[in-house]
Design an enzyme around this catalytic site. Structure first.
Site, PDB file in Angstrom:
ATOM      1  CD  GLU A   1      -6.860   0.009  -6.982  1.00  0.00           C
ATOM      2  OE1 GLU A   1      -8.089   0.164  -7.070  1.00  0.00           O
ATOM      3  OE2 GLU A   1      -6.187   0.457  -6.048  1.00  0.00           O
TER       4      GLU A   1
ATOM      5  CG  ASN B   1      -3.677   4.832   3.261  1.00  0.00           C
ATOM      6  OD1 ASN B   1      -3.294   5.186   4.361  1.00  0.00           O
ATOM      7  ND2 ASN B   1      -4.902   5.040   2.813  1.00  0.00           N
TER       8      ASN B   1
ATOM      9  CE  LYS C   1     -10.251   3.897  10.435  1.00  0.00           C
ATOM     10  NZ  LYS C   1      -9.439   4.510   9.386  1.00  0.00           N
TER      11      LYS C   1
ATOM     12  CG  HIS D   1     -13.736  -0.304   7.098  1.00  0.00           C
ATOM     13  ND1 HIS D   1     -13.550   0.650   8.067  1.00  0.00           N
ATOM     14  CD2 HIS D   1     -13.006   0.116   6.029  1.00  0.00           C
ATOM     15  CE1 HIS D   1     -12.757   1.602   7.594  1.00  0.00           C
ATOM     16  NE2 HIS D   1     -12.409   1.304   6.367  1.00  0.00           N
ATOM     17  NE  ARG D   2      -7.470  -0.861   6.304  1.00  0.00           N
ATOM     18  CZ  ARG D   2      -8.126   0.273   6.066  1.00  0.00           C
ATOM     19  NH1 ARG D   2      -8.338   1.137   7.017  1.00  0.00           N
ATOM     20  NH2 ARG D   2      -8.560   0.533   4.849  1.00  0.00           N
TER      21      ARG D   2
ATOM     22  CG  ASP E   1      -9.625  -2.274  -3.119  1.00  0.00           C
ATOM     23  OD1 ASP E   1      -9.046  -1.166  -3.074  1.00  0.00           O
ATOM     24  OD2 ASP E   1     -10.446  -2.560  -3.995  1.00  0.00           O
TER      25      ASP E   1
ATOM     26  CB  THR F   1      -0.932   0.040   1.248  1.00  0.00           C
ATOM     27  OG1 THR F   1      -1.754   1.204   1.183  1.00  0.00           O
ATOM     28  CG2 THR F   1      -0.173   0.056   2.548  1.00  0.00           C
TER      29      THR F   1
ATOM     30  CG  PHE G   1      -6.438   6.951   6.340  1.00  0.00           C
ATOM     31  CD1 PHE G   1      -6.926   6.484   5.120  1.00  0.00           C
ATOM     32  CD2 PHE G   1      -6.280   6.046   7.382  1.00  0.00           C
ATOM     33  CE1 PHE G   1      -7.254   5.140   4.954  1.00  0.00           C
ATOM     34  CE2 PHE G   1      -6.603   4.697   7.220  1.00  0.00           C
ATOM     35  CZ  PHE G   1      -7.092   4.249   5.995  1.00  0.00           C
ATOM     36  N   GLY G   2      -8.297   9.622   4.926  1.00  0.00           N
ATOM     37  CA  GLY G   2      -9.361   9.499   3.927  1.00  0.00           C
ATOM     38  C   GLY G   2     -10.679  10.109   4.381  1.00  0.00           C
TER      39      GLY G   2
HETATM   40  P1  ITT Z   1      -3.617   1.763  -1.526  1.00  0.00           P
HETATM   41  O1  ITT Z   1      -4.504   1.417  -2.711  1.00  0.00           O
HETATM   42  O2  ITT Z   1      -2.233   2.151  -1.885  1.00  0.00           O
HETATM   43  O3  ITT Z   1      -3.669   0.716  -0.443  1.00  0.00           O
HETATM   44  P2  ITT Z   1      -5.587   3.840  -1.098  1.00  0.00           P
HETATM   45  O4  ITT Z   1      -5.694   4.914  -0.040  1.00  0.00           O
HETATM   46  O5  ITT Z   1      -5.769   4.218  -2.520  1.00  0.00           O
HETATM   47  O6  ITT Z   1      -4.210   3.091  -0.837  1.00  0.00           O
HETATM   48  P3  ITT Z   1      -7.976   2.155  -1.248  1.00  0.00           P
HETATM   49  O7  ITT Z   1      -8.015   2.136  -2.717  1.00  0.00           O
HETATM   50  O8  ITT Z   1      -8.275   0.889  -0.518  1.00  0.00           O
HETATM   51  O9  ITT Z   1      -6.571   2.685  -0.704  1.00  0.00           O
HETATM   52  O10 ITT Z   1      -8.902   3.250  -0.616  1.00  0.00           O
HETATM   53  C1  ITT Z   1     -10.031   3.699  -1.215  1.00  0.00           C
HETATM   54  C2  ITT Z   1     -10.387   5.040  -0.654  1.00  0.00           C
HETATM   55  O11 ITT Z   1     -11.056   4.860   0.583  1.00  0.00           O
HETATM   56  C3  ITT Z   1      -9.236   6.000  -0.420  1.00  0.00           C
HETATM   57  O12 ITT Z   1      -9.703   7.285  -0.779  1.00  0.00           O
HETATM   58  C4  ITT Z   1      -9.000   5.920   1.073  1.00  0.00           C
HETATM   59  O13 ITT Z   1      -8.525   7.143   1.605  1.00  0.00           O
HETATM   60  C5  ITT Z   1     -10.398   5.591   1.570  1.00  0.00           C
HETATM   61  N1  ITT Z   1     -10.319   4.749   2.751  1.00  0.00           N
HETATM   62  C6  ITT Z   1      -9.863   3.474   2.819  1.00  0.00           C
HETATM   63  N2  ITT Z   1      -9.893   3.044   4.087  1.00  0.00           N
HETATM   64  C7  ITT Z   1     -10.382   4.063   4.826  1.00  0.00           C
HETATM   65  C8  ITT Z   1     -10.601   4.255   6.200  1.00  0.00           C
HETATM   66  O14 ITT Z   1     -10.329   3.299   7.071  1.00  0.00           O
HETATM   67  N3  ITT Z   1     -11.091   5.425   6.598  1.00  0.00           N
HETATM   68  C9  ITT Z   1     -11.355   6.406   5.731  1.00  0.00           C
HETATM   69  N4  ITT Z   1     -11.146   6.340   4.420  1.00  0.00           N
HETATM   70  C10 ITT Z   1     -10.662   5.172   3.971  1.00  0.00           C
END
Ligand code: ITT
Length: 178
Positions: free
Chosen positions: A32, A8, A158, A163-164, A63, A6, A137-138
């Site tokens: 992907e 991330n 968290k 979910h994770r 994912d 990842t 994050f995200g």
């Molecule tokens: P990698 O593919 O490199 O692992 P990514 O951040 O692109 O990193 P994903 O495709 O799995 O990972 O993530 C999809 C989106 O969902 C991306 O915008 C993330 O920031 C968000 N996301 C994933 N898990 C999250 C979480 O636990 N909380 C908030 N946002 C999340």
């Protein structure tokens, strides 16, 4: 040792907090594939990363996505693209127009060690709200679960409900039984 593919860091932090095994981050830009099925995307990525990186330790690909009920599960598998293009604040503004602001996060952890391929899934329900908090994050700042946004929670809090966390818990149980 587990090689977690990842870019991330947030995912790595959560995986390290959860798993007893050492978690090493590797950055490999796997293909992907286009699919509505997160499991299919993640498993394909895990196979490709294992074959292409040449290592021997098991590979994990995670994912995840945000699925907003009122707009047919959007952005779902396209969550990363939507975060990069629209941004989290605009996703909230779209949800704000809707009476039903329910959403859920889903996560698939895909494992491949050259022989065994497995997926573990987790999901968590929540409500979309105006951004609050600066952890996580995200989409965490706009995703509220039982009164707090995920960005207002510590990594441990968290993981306990996310979910994770749920997917990692199943994965950890499976690893322990091997
Ligand atoms: P990698 O593919 O490199 O692992 P990514 O951040 O692109 O990193 P994903 O495709 O799995 O990972 O993530 C999809 C989106 O969902 C991306 O915008 C993330 O920031 C968000 N996301 C994933 N898990 C999250 C979480 O636990 N909380 C908030 N946002 C999340």
């Amino acid at each position: 040792m587990i090689r977690f593919v990842t870019g991330n860091e947030g995912k790595i932090r959560e995986a390290r907090d959860y798993l007893d095994d050492e978690v090493r981050q590797i950055e490999y830009d796997y293909t992907e594939i286009q699919s509505d099925d997160l499991g299919e995307i993640a498993l394909h990525g895990a196979h490709e990363a294992f074959e292409e990186t040449g290592g021997e330790d098991p590979i994990v690909v995670d994912d995840a996505g945000l699925f907003v009920d009122a707009i047919g599960g959007f952005p779902g598998p396209y969550s990363a693209y939507v975060e990069d293009t629209l941004g989290v604040e605009r996703v909230w503004q779209i949800a704000e127009q809707e009476e039903n602001r329910r959403a859920h996060f889903r996560c698939i952890v895909a494992y491949y060690d050259g022989e065994n391929a497995e997926t573990f899934s987790g999901s968590v329900p929540g409500t979309l709200v105006a951004p609050r908090g600066d952890g996580g994050f995200g989409y965490d700042p706009i995703f509220e679960h039982e009164g707090n946004t995920m960005a207002e929670m510590s990594t441990e809090e968290k993981n306990a409900i996310s979910h994770r966390g749920r997917a990692l818990a199943k994965f950890a149980d499976w690893l322990a039984d091997r």
